[in-house]
Design a protein around this motif. Structure first.
Motif, mmCIF file in Angstrom:
data_model
loop_
_atom_site.group_PDB
_atom_site.id
_atom_site.type_symbol
_atom_site.label_atom_id
_atom_site.label_comp_id
_atom_site.label_asym_id
_atom_site.label_seq_id
_atom_site.Cartn_x
_atom_site.Cartn_y
_atom_site.Cartn_z
ATOM 1 N N GLU A 1 0.823 -1.204 0.000
ATOM 2 C CA GLU A 1 0.000 0.000 0.000
ATOM 3 C C GLU A 1 0.858 1.255 0.000
ATOM 4 N N ARG B 1 3.670 1.585 -1.318
ATOM 5 C CA ARG B 1 4.265 1.729 -2.648
ATOM 6 C C ARG B 1 3.200 1.829 -3.733
ATOM 7 N N ASP B 2 1.949 1.902 -3.302
ATOM 8 C CA ASP B 2 0.843 1.980 -4.243
ATOM 9 C C ASP B 2 0.864 0.804 -5.214
ATOM 10 N N GLU B 3 1.109 -0.352 -4.644
ATOM 11 C CA GLU B 3 1.186 -1.576 -5.452
ATOM 12 C C GLU B 3 0.133 -2.588 -4.999
ATOM 13 N N GLY B 4 -0.925 -2.080 -4.399
ATOM 14 C CA GLY B 4 -1.960 -2.995 -3.950
ATOM 15 C C GLY B 4 -2.595 -3.737 -5.103
ATOM 16 N N ARG B 5 -2.896 -2.990 -6.206
ATOM 17 C CA ARG B 5 -3.430 -3.620 -7.415
ATOM 18 C C ARG B 5 -2.577 -3.123 -8.597
ATOM 19 N N PRO B 6 -1.405 -3.681 -8.750
ATOM 20 C CA PRO B 6 -0.504 -3.196 -9.811
ATOM 21 C C PRO B 6 -1.053 -3.512 -11.190
#
Length: 388
Positions: free
Chosen positions: A361, A363-368
């Motif tokens: 979250e 890294r804003d990679e929850g839904r890459p």
């Protein structure tokens, strides 16, 4: 005489004994049936041996230079044209018959001949091949008879002059034809061309002057050798008949695969597994090198420190110079290539899973969003580009 022995060995007619010996060894190594793949190598090797047998013996060489046949073989000069004697008829005999000349004796053959070269294979570990070693090698070859010392006769007895040829080594037969008396010369059937017979052969070697024996020799392996390399040991092959000089021994090396390191030329390659967190944060590892298998080194010399930068990707190769295989010809060593394989955890407990979720979250990679890239070189090319 149809065979030019000088041409067979590639030497001039005034070549020295040492030049003849050197030329023979070079050709014998090239055309030995155990070495050469050419189907005609066996016949070529036999022809080379015959040429050497004649030219390295001063008496046989002198006879050959005069036009005689030092091996007692029959020529095929006019055998195919219906002359008396068939394939054994020789042009020299025809001239002698027409002019009433006497056929000169070829002389007795020597019982002493050079032994054949031998080829054996020796297995090495990667460390032995890389750093060199002196290794014992057990070989089964012919050695000089210890009882008769190569003479072939029982101790206290000696060979006797052949009563059939009276020591000449060959016999002459006379045939009458429309051309007159034709004399043909051939090896004596009693002594087989030697001019002497052994009435009391040695009980150990049966008159051969040599016996089979197992012996151990120490072979010095230089650093940097690889599979297929050969080591030449002068006069370590089989002793010749009659206690003649020994041939040479060729040791072909075979390096066994290593369970950790892979050799690529003078480089050593190794794959190291790194945890995902270590690859992301960066770390330093201590790696055992191939020197760890040597007993003559300080343990501190058998390891190397490898710095792994933060953000290292799987497939990254780190080169460490001077820790590969010593170069066989020339100084220096190759490099040690360390390829990193980043390990993604497969089993997580609840706490670890929650920490990774929070990390994603942040890294804003929850839904890459994943987009596939096009590669013109295909799957194999994509793999090569990924891990290069």
């Amino acid at each position: 005489m149809t065979t030019d022995y000088y041409e067979v060995l590639g030497v001039s007619r005034d070549a020295s004994t040492e030049q003849i010996k050197k030329a023979y060894r070079k050709l014998a190594m090239k055309y030995h049936p155990d070495v050469a793949d050419d189907p005609g190598s066996a016949d070529k090797f036999k022809e080379i041996g015959e040429a050497y047998e004649v030219l390295h013996d001063p008496n046989k060489r002198a006879m050959y230079d005069r036009g005689g046949d030092p091996l007692g073989s029959s020529g095929g000069g006019f055998g195919g044209f219906g002359f008396p004697g068939g394939a054994g008829f020789d042009f020299t005999n025809l001239v002698d018959a027409m002019f009433g000349a006497q056929t000169s004796s070829r002389g007795p053959r020597s019982r002493t001949r050079r032994g054949q070269d031998a080829l054996v294979r020796l297995s090495l570990t990667l460390a032995e091949a890389a750093f060199g070693i002196t290794k014992p090698l057990r070989v089964d070859t012919a050695v000089i008879c210890p009882k008769c010392n190569g003479a072939g006769a029982e101790p206290g007895t000696e060979p006797m002059t052949c009563q059939t040829c009276h020591g000449q080594g060959d016999i002459t037969q006379v045939q009458r034809s429309f051309l007159g008396d034709i004399r043909t010369t051939q090896p004596c059937p009693t002594c087989r061309g030697y001019g002497t017979v052994i009435p009391h052969p040695c009980g150990e070697c049966s008159g051969e002057g040599r016996v089979r024996s197992n012996r151990t020799i120490n072979v010095k392996i230089p650093a940097g050798v690889s599979s297929g390399n050969r080591i030449h040991l002068d006069s370590q092959g089989e002793v010749g008949p009659g206690g003649g000089p020994a041939g040479d021994l060729y040791v072909e090396l075979a390096v066994a695969p290593h369970n950790i390191f892979k050799r690529e030329g003078d480089n050593l390659e190794v794959v190291v597994k790194v945890p995902m967190t270590a690859a992301a944060l960066g770390t330093e590892i201590t790696l055992d090198t191939l020197e760890a298998e040597r007993d003559d080194l300080d343990p501190s010399e058998a390891t190397v420190a490898v710095a792994i930068p933060a953000g290292t990707q799987s497939g990254t190769r780190i080169a460490i110079s001077g820790r590969g295989v010593p170069r066989l010809r020339g100084g220096g060593r190759g490099e040690l290539g360390v390829t990193l394989l980043v390990q993604t955890p497969m089993k997580l407990d609840d706490e670890q899973r929650e920490l990774l979720r929070k990390f994603a979250e942040l890294r804003d990679e929850g839904r890459p969003e994943v987009a596939a890239s096009k590669h013109r070189s295909g799957v194999l090319g994509w793999l090569k580009e990924t891990f290069s």
